[in-house]
Write a protein that holds these residues in place. Structure first.
Motif, PDB file in Angstrom:
ATOM      1  N   SER A 119       1.316  -1.145   0.288  1.00 56.70           N
ATOM      2  CA  SER A 119      -0.105  -0.102  -0.355  1.00 56.70           C
ATOM      3  C   SER A 119       0.759   1.487   0.445  1.00 56.70           C
ATOM      4  O   SER A 119       2.076   0.929   0.774  1.00 56.70           O
ATOM      5  N   THR A 131      -0.368  12.121  -3.870  1.00 47.17           N
ATOM      6  CA  THR A 131       0.360  12.203  -2.484  1.00 47.17           C
ATOM      7  C   THR A 131      -0.115  11.561  -1.577  1.00 47.17           C
ATOM      8  O   THR A 131      -1.744  11.368  -0.668  1.00 47.17           O
ATOM      9  N   MET A 161      -3.800  14.907  -5.844  1.00 47.11           N
ATOM     10  CA  MET A 161      -4.084  13.930  -4.882  1.00 47.11           C
ATOM     11  C   MET A 161      -3.230  12.348  -5.587  1.00 47.11           C
ATOM     12  O   MET A 161      -3.864  11.191  -5.160  1.00 47.11           O
TER      13      MET A 161
HETATM   14  N1  SAH Z   1      -5.718   1.287  -3.044  1.00 44.78           N
HETATM   15  C1  SAH Z   1      -4.014   2.131  -2.886  1.00 44.78           C
HETATM   16  C2  SAH Z   1      -4.835   3.796  -1.934  1.00 44.78           C
HETATM   17  C3  SAH Z   1      -5.686   3.858  -3.237  1.00 44.78           C
HETATM   18  S1  SAH Z   1      -6.291   5.426  -2.601  1.00 44.78           S
HETATM   19  C4  SAH Z   1      -2.803   2.050  -2.269  1.00 44.78           C
HETATM   20  O1  SAH Z   1      -3.142   0.505  -1.129  1.00 44.78           O
HETATM   21  O2  SAH Z   1      -2.174   2.499  -2.035  1.00 44.78           O
HETATM   22  C5  SAH Z   1      -5.018   6.404  -3.640  1.00 44.78           C
HETATM   23  C6  SAH Z   1      -4.860   7.236  -2.717  1.00 44.78           C
HETATM   24  O3  SAH Z   1      -3.550   6.557  -2.728  1.00 44.78           O
HETATM   25  C7  SAH Z   1      -3.871   8.699  -3.576  1.00 44.78           C
HETATM   26  O4  SAH Z   1      -4.620   9.738  -3.326  1.00 44.78           O
HETATM   27  C8  SAH Z   1      -2.346   8.887  -2.913  1.00 44.78           C
HETATM   28  O5  SAH Z   1      -2.709   9.626  -1.720  1.00 44.78           O
HETATM   29  C9  SAH Z   1      -2.701   7.610  -2.455  1.00 44.78           C
HETATM   30  N2  SAH Z   1      -1.516   6.717  -3.489  1.00 44.78           N
HETATM   31  C10 SAH Z   1      -1.445   6.119  -4.191  1.00 44.78           C
HETATM   32  N3  SAH Z   1      -0.207   5.800  -4.949  1.00 44.78           N
HETATM   33  C11 SAH Z   1       0.976   6.130  -4.944  1.00 44.78           C
HETATM   34  C12 SAH Z   1       2.112   6.534  -4.343  1.00 44.78           C
HETATM   35  N4  SAH Z   1       2.068   5.684  -5.371  1.00 44.78           N
HETATM   36  N5  SAH Z   1       2.533   7.413  -4.196  1.00 44.78           N
HETATM   37  C13 SAH Z   1       1.896   8.140  -3.607  1.00 44.78           C
HETATM   38  N6  SAH Z   1       0.460   8.173  -2.669  1.00 44.78           N
HETATM   39  C14 SAH Z   1       0.112   7.206  -3.452  1.00 44.78           C
END
Ligand code: SAH
Length: 629
Positions: free
Chosen positions: A494, A601, A599
């Motif tokens: 995640s 971040t 978004m």
């Molecule tokens: N299922 C995903 C989350 C989805 S919600 C997980 O477990 O990571 C989407 C949010 O996740 C984004 O708005 C951002 O806050 C974060 N996010 C997802 N990928 C990211 C990345 N590569 N770097 C930083 N934040 C990220």
């Protein structure tokens, strides 16, 4: 009935340097589904990246993936040396010189390594380094029949090949088209024979027995001991267990554990057909064959069972082939317990069969190997995966396997693109990020048709992502076909974990994950949770922190947190972690501005114990100690 079973997995083509990529791509073109695996530190542009060669080769080997390594043979030998204990089970392993000037088959003689070496050598216009004596002499490995055929006994086979090498000649009995090209010491009057037959060994010592996988066993899913009953049925017809190509059952039984276990134990695919008149699924414990039924009812029930099995075979074998003009006349049927075939008549008198179906198994024997994939359909599979934050190295191998095996891939377009590369026959279904439930339902519809479906999320699929939507769709639907789908959810790294690891260990003590999006929950709930989490001194990971449609919420959230935390509280901002252009910022609660955030971040706000320090005047680390005062 005629298509061959081509179930050998596609090879992994392993490269250590960019110089080998051209040769690798040429080899890849020979094998549909093959992927180029590149050493992460030295190769860009491969399909998959790996960190350490030895570990990667061993992992591929254990999974039975054929390996084509573009490097010195010695490196491959040393990497796999500790694993070479089971000759029968090893996948083909070949080494190719980086410049394509040599191909050396190393392992997997019984799984077609020399065939691969010849194919690759022909493409590269070189001579393969074949060293196997039988292969050199006869131009083919007799003990490695093509897909769709199985060697009866390796021991028997080795003796047979030694005899031929010692000067004996052989006849060929049965249909072995691949041996036509072999340079065998053939003689029509030879004492020895290579016999191609689904029948079990009958004690002839001078024979090499090869079984075409040409038998379908239609089974009654309501009964126990399926393995024993199928084996008994095969034995009654003197058919070899290796001739079994597929286990067939009514689609109403898709997902029944006893059938799954039986297919695994028999080492054959399990396929299903839906037969209109046998739609109703009977509980295995209440089959109706109780002591109360009188003799006439018993005959009726047996005749029904027999009729069902005939219908299953009709639906699976005859219909598709009748349509394609490829008749099923070649398939002989054997009602288990009958002692003789009941003929290929699809309208066989069910009453007459009733007394002969005690085993609940009906066998059909085709005159050629069967392609299990063309018989009925598989139990549908739906796998929900997380891609991790972005880079292929942070995706769990099981997720990669699921993608490789998928027929349909569904998800938000950005993530589907990240999940590639795909083969041309894989169907991609991209949809808008807000259509989660609709996407989940679509995934179930496809899977319940027997397809292998993958739904992709970024990060972990269970963290503000598709896994919950898929379960909600299943929970809301009363569809039995959806319930029988093989559903699996595979975890991913995640964004909070990926960001935390880049910064150090800010999640080293108790923490919580909060989505700041008020699209699916009221803002007052978010405020309450923020207050409680802040008061509880939990480290907080904020997902979905801000967007054009939600411009003010982040500042409001930070105001709440600031009333409970000191201004110098460490804050980590990870943007596009694991993706191109990734950035990591360490700041403090006082300095943090919502303009630094978008978004893409992840925000991690420290607790009262979270610390930051600079190591050796260079690298700043953030961590939350595991103790608490
Ligand atoms: N299922 C995903 C989350 C989805 S919600 C997980 O477990 O990571 C989407 C949010 O996740 C984004 O708005 C951002 O806050 C974060 N996010 C997802 N990928 C990211 C990345 N590569 N770097 C930083 N934040 C990220």
């Amino acid at each position: 009935m005629a298509r061959l079973n081509t179930s050998v997995p596609a090879p992994a083509i392993v490269v250590l340097g960019a110089g080998a990529l051209t040769t690798a791509r040429r080899v890849q073109a020979l094998y549909p589904g093959a992927a180029v695996h590149g050493l992460q530190a030295r190769v860009t542009g491969a399909d998959h990246a790996f960190g350490e060669l030895g570990a990667h080769l061993r992992e591929l080997y254990v999974r039975g993936t054929p390996i084509v390594a573009l490097c010195a043979a010695g490196i491959v030998i040393r990497s796999l040396a500790s694993m070479l204990d089971n000759k029968g089970a090893e996948p083909p392993v070949l080494a190719i010189a980086e410049d394509g000037s040599a191909v050396v088959p190393l392992l997997g003689g019984l799984r077609g390594v020399n065939v691969m070496a010849r194919q690759i050598a022909a493409m590269l216009d070189i001579a393969p380094a074949i060293t196997t004596s039988g292969e050199l002499r006869f131009g083919t490995c007799i003990l490695s029949p093509p897909p769709g055929y199985a060697l009866a006994s390796l021991e028997q086979g080795k003796r047979f090949v030694s005899d031929l090498l010692a000067g004996e000649s052989t006849r060929i009995e049965g249909d072995a088209p691949w041996l036509a090209r072999a340079d065998l010491p053939y003689s029509a009057t030879a004492q020895r024979a290579i016999r191609i037959t689904p029948q079990a060994w009958d004690g002839q010592t001078h024979e090499l027995l090869i079984h075409p996988r040409s038998v379908v066993a239609a089974v009654d899913g309501s009964r126990d001991d399926i393995v024993e009953r199928v084996n008994e049925a095969l034995c009654a017809q003197r058919l070899a267990p290796q001739s079994l190509a597929v286990l067939l059952a009514d689609a109403a039984w898709a997902g029944a554990p006893a059938l799954e276990q039986a297919a695994a134990a028999l080492n054959v695919p399990l396929r299903f057909v839906r037969v209109a008149s046998v739609g109703e699924r009977r509980d295995p414990g209440h089959s109706g064959d109780t002591a109360e039924v009188d003799a006439r009812d018993e005959v009726d029930s047996k005749s029904r069972d027999s009729h069902r099995l005939h219908q299953l075979l009709d639906a699976a074998l005859c219909e598709p082939h009748r349509r394609s003009g490829d008749g099923c006349e070649g398939a002989r049927r054997h009602d288990a317990g009958s002692g003789s075939g009941s003929g290929s008549d699809a309208d066989a008198d069910a009453d007459a069969d009733a007394g002969r179906t005690e085993l609940g198994v009906l066998l059909a024997v085709a005159d050629r190997p069967l392609d299990a994939a063309a018989i009925g359909r598989a139990r549908g599979r739906l796998t929900v995966i997380g891609l991790g934050p972005g880079s292929a190295a942070l995706m769990v191998p099981a997720a990669r396997d699921a993608l490789d095996g998928a027929q349909d891939v569904l998800g938000y377009e950005t993530y589907v693109r990240m999940a590639g590369p795909f083969r041309p026959e894989q169907r991609l279904h991209c949809s808008d990020n807000r259509e989660e439930l609709q996407r989940a339902r679509h995934a179930f519809e496809l899977a319940s048709e027997g397809r292998s479906v993958v739904v992709v999320s970024s990060g972990d699929p269970g963290v503000f992502a598709m896994a919950a939507a898929v379960l909600e769709a299943l929970d809301q639907s009363g569809e039995p076909a959806w319930a029988s789908v093989e559903l699996q959810i595979l975890p991913g790294v995640s964004a909070a974990m990926a960001t935390a690891a880049q910064a150090g260990a800010p999640l080293g003590h108790d923490f919580c994950m909060i989505s700041l999006s008020d699209n699916l929950k009221p803002w007052h709930v978010i405020e309450t949770r923020l207050r409680h989490a802040a008061e509880a001194d939990l480290v907080m990971a904020f997902y979905n922190p801000i967007s054009r449609a939600r411009p003010w919420q982040l500042d409001t959230a930070l105001d709440i947190v600031r009333t409970f935390r000191l201004p110098e509280t460490p804050v980590v901002l990870g943007r596009d972690i694991g993706r191109p252009g990734a950035s990591l910022t360490v700041t403090s609660l006082a300095e943090l501005r919502s303009t630094q955030v978008d978004m893409r971040t992840m925000i991690i706000i420290g607790s009262s114990t979270t610390r930051r320090f600079v190591c050796d005047d260079q690298r700043e680390w953030v961590y939350t100690p595991r103790w608490y005062r």
